[in-house]
Design an enzyme around this catalytic site. Structure first.
Site, PDB file in Angstrom:
ATOM      1  CB  ALA A  63      -0.868  -0.010   1.250  1.00  0.00           C
ATOM      2  N   GLY A 102       0.708  -5.305   0.678  1.00  0.00           N
ATOM      3  CA  GLY A 102      -0.443  -5.315  -0.230  1.00  0.00           C
ATOM      4  C   GLY A 102      -0.092  -5.871  -1.597  1.00  0.00           C
ATOM      5  CD  GLU A 105      -2.633  -7.890   2.301  1.00  0.00           C
ATOM      6  OE1 GLU A 105      -2.257  -6.707   2.152  1.00  0.00           O
ATOM      7  OE2 GLU A 105      -3.405  -8.242   3.199  1.00  0.00           O
ATOM      8  CD  GLU A 125       1.100  -6.284   5.114  1.00  0.00           C
ATOM      9  OE1 GLU A 125       1.868  -7.205   5.450  1.00  0.00           O
ATOM     10  OE2 GLU A 125       0.434  -6.304   4.070  1.00  0.00           O
TER      11      GLU A 125
HETATM   12  N1  T1G Z   1       4.697   3.339  -0.037  1.00  0.00           N
HETATM   13  C1  T1G Z   1       5.163   4.551  -0.377  1.00  0.00           C
HETATM   14  N2  T1G Z   1       6.468   4.804  -0.669  1.00  0.00           N
HETATM   15  C2  T1G Z   1       7.314   3.755  -0.613  1.00  0.00           C
HETATM   16  C3  T1G Z   1       6.886   2.452  -0.253  1.00  0.00           C
HETATM   17  C4  T1G Z   1       5.505   2.266   0.028  1.00  0.00           C
HETATM   18  N3  T1G Z   1       5.012   1.082   0.341  1.00  0.00           N
HETATM   19  N4  T1G Z   1       7.983   1.647  -0.278  1.00  0.00           N
HETATM   20  C5  T1G Z   1       9.016   2.414  -0.644  1.00  0.00           C
HETATM   21  N5  T1G Z   1       8.632   3.676  -0.841  1.00  0.00           N
HETATM   22  C6  T1G Z   1       9.469   4.797  -1.268  1.00  0.00           C
HETATM   23  C7  T1G Z   1      10.566   5.113  -0.264  1.00  0.00           C
HETATM   24  O1  T1G Z   1      10.072   5.974   0.749  1.00  0.00           O
HETATM   25  C8  T1G Z   1      11.576   5.781  -1.166  1.00  0.00           C
HETATM   26  O2  T1G Z   1      11.102   7.102  -1.415  1.00  0.00           O
HETATM   27  C9  T1G Z   1      11.449   5.017  -2.491  1.00  0.00           C
HETATM   28  O3  T1G Z   1      10.160   4.394  -2.452  1.00  0.00           O
HETATM   29  C10 T1G Z   1      12.512   3.933  -2.656  1.00  0.00           C
HETATM   30  O4  T1G Z   1      12.432   3.127  -1.462  1.00  0.00           O
HETATM   31  C11 T1G Z   1      -2.677  -3.134   2.691  1.00  0.00           C
HETATM   32  C12 T1G Z   1      -1.283  -1.802   4.551  1.00  0.00           C
HETATM   33  C13 T1G Z   1      10.321  -1.804  -1.580  1.00  0.00           C
HETATM   34  C14 T1G Z   1      12.222  -3.063  -0.509  1.00  0.00           C
HETATM   35  O5  T1G Z   1       6.568  -2.726   3.945  1.00  0.00           O
HETATM   36  O6  T1G Z   1      10.670  -2.298   2.041  1.00  0.00           O
HETATM   37  O7  T1G Z   1       0.918  -2.887   2.162  1.00  0.00           O
HETATM   38  O8  T1G Z   1      13.110   8.310  -0.515  1.00  0.00           O
HETATM   39  O9  T1G Z   1      14.722   3.743  -0.656  1.00  0.00           O
HETATM   40  O10 T1G Z   1      16.081   0.289  -0.786  1.00  0.00           O
HETATM   41  O11 T1G Z   1      -1.882  -4.909   3.942  1.00  0.00           O
HETATM   42  O12 T1G Z   1      11.208   0.493   0.004  1.00  0.00           O
HETATM   43  O13 T1G Z   1      12.863   7.871  -2.981  1.00  0.00           O
HETATM   44  O14 T1G Z   1      11.350   9.524  -1.840  1.00  0.00           O
HETATM   45  O15 T1G Z   1      13.419   1.813   0.396  1.00  0.00           O
HETATM   46  O16 T1G Z   1      15.251  -0.301  -3.154  1.00  0.00           O
HETATM   47  C15 T1G Z   1       3.953  -2.806   3.057  1.00  0.00           C
HETATM   48  C16 T1G Z   1       8.222  -0.955   2.251  1.00  0.00           C
HETATM   49  C17 T1G Z   1       3.194  -1.522   3.194  1.00  0.00           C
HETATM   50  C18 T1G Z   1       7.477  -2.213   1.798  1.00  0.00           C
HETATM   51  C19 T1G Z   1      12.628  -0.988  -1.838  1.00  0.00           C
HETATM   52  N6  T1G Z   1       5.120  -2.564   2.223  1.00  0.00           N
HETATM   53  N7  T1G Z   1       9.281  -0.628   1.325  1.00  0.00           N
HETATM   54  O17 T1G Z   1      13.826  -0.722  -1.125  1.00  0.00           O
HETATM   55  O18 T1G Z   1      14.334   1.626  -1.975  1.00  0.00           O
HETATM   56  S1  T1G Z   1       1.803  -1.694   4.243  1.00  0.00           S
HETATM   57  C20 T1G Z   1       6.352  -2.512   2.764  1.00  0.00           C
HETATM   58  C21 T1G Z   1      10.449  -1.330   1.328  1.00  0.00           C
HETATM   59  C22 T1G Z   1       0.695  -2.582   3.311  1.00  0.00           C
HETATM   60  C23 T1G Z   1      -1.447  -3.829   3.149  1.00  0.00           C
HETATM   61  C24 T1G Z   1      -0.564  -2.974   4.019  1.00  0.00           C
HETATM   62  C25 T1G Z   1      11.519  -0.840   0.393  1.00  0.00           C
HETATM   63  C26 T1G Z   1      11.651  -1.689  -0.901  1.00  0.00           C
HETATM   64  P1  T1G Z   1      12.185   8.276  -1.713  1.00  0.00           P
HETATM   65  P2  T1G Z   1      13.790   2.586  -0.825  1.00  0.00           P
HETATM   66  P3  T1G Z   1      14.970   0.191  -1.791  1.00  0.00           P
END
Ligand code: T1G
Length: 695
Positions: A63, A102, A105, A125
């Protein structure tokens, strides 16, 4: 607005492709277009099957975290996924990169899944203080065992494509580089073989022992003490076991909304974004770092060998220098031993190990071997004289433009730079032990360090998958300077009346992995003792908090390494040493202190007030650029509980005014130890938060 989801039909296969850089997060526009196009594909007679794919470097990484904390906007992700799953035509997810949260999912809402060999998967999450909120807790245990589902969802750990296939999460792992093409071919075969939809939600949950949930809760209450999200994950999985799918989904949604409102979710999101924002420094905008491919390390002790190992694992070539061939050989063996551990843990394979040790690493005793290195990290004994000698040699040997870095944990980089003809190329790169494990790197910028060299330090951190934080020059930079102050407060707390063991227990319950006295025993009490003796000539005579610690050291009790320190280290594990209480009682008496009872609450208040107060000074002096920089340091180098977001986020949660009141209360007992930082007083008086300084 440019479309974030494209639609194309190839030989009867509808390809819905999300293109929302950088990680294809499921923002509201993506959800809305995805829902619309899924319905379109479902209605179009020409469409026999559907592929859901992503452009760019990864399938959906979850998400859109930036939407958290704001009112949810339709369509909600669970509804989009349920509608996709209900389509009466086979749907195939084409997975590459990291399908997280997500994203996984969404993939589970498709009927089939095709993945590249390098794809990775997680329901991550819980790392953000949440639980899967779009059906993950209900669909996953319909494909894998509850034990696996509990492990994956309560840890948020990633698994690879092979493991996912073995678990039944993925139907085909392809070596093709174009996973969308592979998924289209897979969909065509489904049509040819007459295979229709296969909704996961229609499956029964896997067979399980109902006690699996309470067993998990009992384990989490120890391993994740104080944390709310892991327990909510178990509750949602138990709902999957007990309720029909639709009701289980509602139970999940209720738990998700509850976790979304917690301070812990806010703290973990703060940590997530701070660790990305900390490298964004205006003075480095547009500054291109120098290329670093060959690095040198001077010193093959614990830190030098750890830094060399970390650099090798990041793909760099490393030349390590020791004072003689015997020491160089020992360092070579240390690096080999550490990399053997990486092989055992599956981080690298045997072939990679052989390449690293034979082609990419060498340990020498002649500085001339550093003449072509792009960057050298000095990691010798913490003595200014020894370091000056090393930098004098580096200045003589290294090529023009080479970056000369010191790994010192507190010495003055300006003074070191002055012995070279190139102070603009000198910087501090303070790694944390063990260097091949700890992610934190303090990039210590001296007065004459050039922006290019600073940018090179940050680029090296990214290459080594470290989290770099810019620090100014002072004794202890950011982390160790704050540590020295909260350690003083902790010692003052003991003199006031608390036992070290009560302090350790109270702070463990607050969320520290280990109490400060147990940490000192682990590190070795002689290290702090040596620092106190080094600083004694300049120490304020009113600073008399450590005599009891000195007396323990004088008795030759240095902690774990001598079997005795604050604790006695016997067969049954560490136990409080009653003689320590006697020493402390004698010290209190000698100082005329009448000990009083201190509850856990006051122990934590004193600890946090000291940490926040010194951090406020560190920010005000520009040693740390922003409060978030302090949070990132304490979270990644000092075991501060991540679900509290860091000391500055914690201070904002309780309010700077409350921290100031605590300090003013403690100052009545010891005005020297408790002197409010002007920045804290300013924020408290203006009713502002530390976060107001984070932009
Ligand atoms: N949402 C918004 N921005 C995100 C994002 C996300 N999910 N993931 C990364 N970014 C942005 C980050 O802030 C950065 O921004 C850029 O992307 C590059 O990220 C419904 C509710 C995917 C492994 O836990 O683990 O889904 O600094 O520097 O090292 O049940 O980002 O460039 O402006 O980290 O290559 C679950 C979180 C959400 C994944 C990539 N998702 N992200 O790593 O690059 S909750 C996560 C990561 C959810 C559902 C629930 C890592 C990455 P900027 P980065 P990276």
């Amino acid at each position: 607005m440019t479309s974030v989801v494209s639609y194309d039909i190839q030989d009867g296969i509808a390809v819905i492709s999300i293109d929302n850089p950088p990680v294809n997060a499921l923002s509201q526009p993506v959800r809305a277009e995805l829902q619309l196009l899924a319905r379109k594909a479902s209605d179009e007679a020409a469409v026999q099957a559907i592929v859901v794919a992503c452009a760019g470097r990864t399938f959906v990484a979850g998400a859109d975290i930036r939407e958290f904390g704001k009112p949810p906007v339709e369509p909600l992700l669970p509804d989009v996924i349920n509608a996709l799953e209900a389509i009466p035509k086979p749907t195939v997810a084409a997975l590459h990169g990291t399908a997280l949260g997500g994203g996984l999912e969404l993939a589970l809402g498709c009927h089939y899944r095709v993945a590249t060999a390098k794809a990775r998967f997680a329901l991550s999450e819980v790392t953000l203080g949440l639980l899967p909120g779009a059906g993950g807790t209900q669909r996953l245990p319909r494909l894998v065992s509850f034990e696996t589902a509990i492990e994956m969802i309560t840890t948020g750990k990633q698994i690879g494509a092979k493991e996912a296939a073995a678990l039944g999460l993925v139907d085909l792992v392809t070596d093709a580089t174009d996973v969308t093409a592979a998924a289209i071919a897979f969909a065509k075969d489904l049509v040819k073989d007459g295979k229709g939809p296969r909704p996961v939600s229609a499956l029964d949950v896997t067979r399980h022992d109902p006690s699996v949930f309470d067993t998990a809760r009992a384990k989490l209450s120890k391993t994740r003490a104080g944390q709310l999200a892991p327990l909510a994950c178990v509750d949602a999985l138990e709902a999957a076991a007990k309720l029909p799918f639709a009701e289980g989904l509602s139970a999940e949604r209720k738990l998700f909304r509850k976790m979304m409102e917690t301070d812990q979710r806010s703290a973990l999101i703060h940590a997530f974004f701070s660790e990305r924002k900390v490298a964004k420094l205006p003075d480095l905008e547009g500054v291109d770092p120098r290329n670093v491919a060959q690095i040198g390390v001077v010193g093959g002790g614990t830190m030098g060998a750890g830094i060399a190992t970390s650099a090798l694992l990041a793909g760099l070539n490393v030349t390590l220098i020791e004072r003689d061939t015997e020491s160089a050989e020992r360092a070579h063996q240390t690096v080999a031993r550490t990399l053997e551990g990486s092989v055992k843990r599956g981080k690298i394979d045997r072939a990679t190990f052989e390449t690293l040790m034979s082609e990419r690493f060498r340990a020498e005793s002649d500085y001339a071997a550093l003449s072509e290195t792009d960057l050298v990290i000095e990691a010798v004994f913490e003595s200014m004289e020894v370091k000056k000698d090393v930098f004098t040699q580096l200045d003589r040997i290294c090529k023009p433009g080479a970056v000369l870095a010191s790994n010192t944990s507190y010495l003055d980089i300006n003074e070191i730079a002055q012995v070279t003809s190139r102070p603009q190329d000198v910087i501090g790169l303070h790694f944390f032990s063990p260097a091949h494990v700890m992610k934190l790197l303090e990039v210590v910028v001296a007065d004459q360090t050039s922006p290019v060299v600073t940018a090179t330090g940050f680029a090296l951190a990214k290459t080594m998958r470290k989290i770099a934080v810019r620090a100014g020059v002072c004794d202890g930079f950011i982390g160790n300077r704050i540590l020295s102050h909260y350690r003083k407060a902790v010692d003052g707390t003991v003199l006031a009346g608390a036992s070290p063991f009560a302090v350790d227990r109270a702070l463990r319950e607050f969320g520290l992995a280990m109490g400060p006295f147990a940490v000192s025993d682990l590190a070795g009490l002689d290290i702090g003792w040596a620092t106190r003796k080094r600083l004694a000539p300049t120490r304020d005579p009113r600073e008399t908090y450590t005599e009891f610690a000195d007396r323990i050291c004088e008795a030759g009790r240095f902690g774990r390494k001598t079997g005795r320190g604050f604790y006695i280290y016997g067969e049954g594990g560490p136990t409080p040493d009653p003689e320590v209480d006697v020493i402390i009682a004698e010290e209190r008496k000698a100082k005329g202190i009448t000990p009083r009872k201190l509850g856990d609450g006051e122990i934590v208040d004193r600890f946090m007030a000291a940490m926040v107060n010194e951090a406020a000074r560190v920010v005000a002096e520009g040693i740390a650029r922003r409060p978030l920089d302090v949070d990132v340091v304490l979270l990644n180098g000092y075991g501060f509980p991540r679900w509290r977001g860091g000391p500055m986020h914690y201070a904002d949660a309780v309010g700077p005014a409350k921290i100031l009141e605590d300090i003013q209360r403690f100052a009545k007992e010891d005005a020297f130890l408790w002197q409010p930082a002007p920045l804290l007083e300013k924020l408290a008086s203006e009713g502002k938060l530390f976060s107001s300084l984070n932009d």
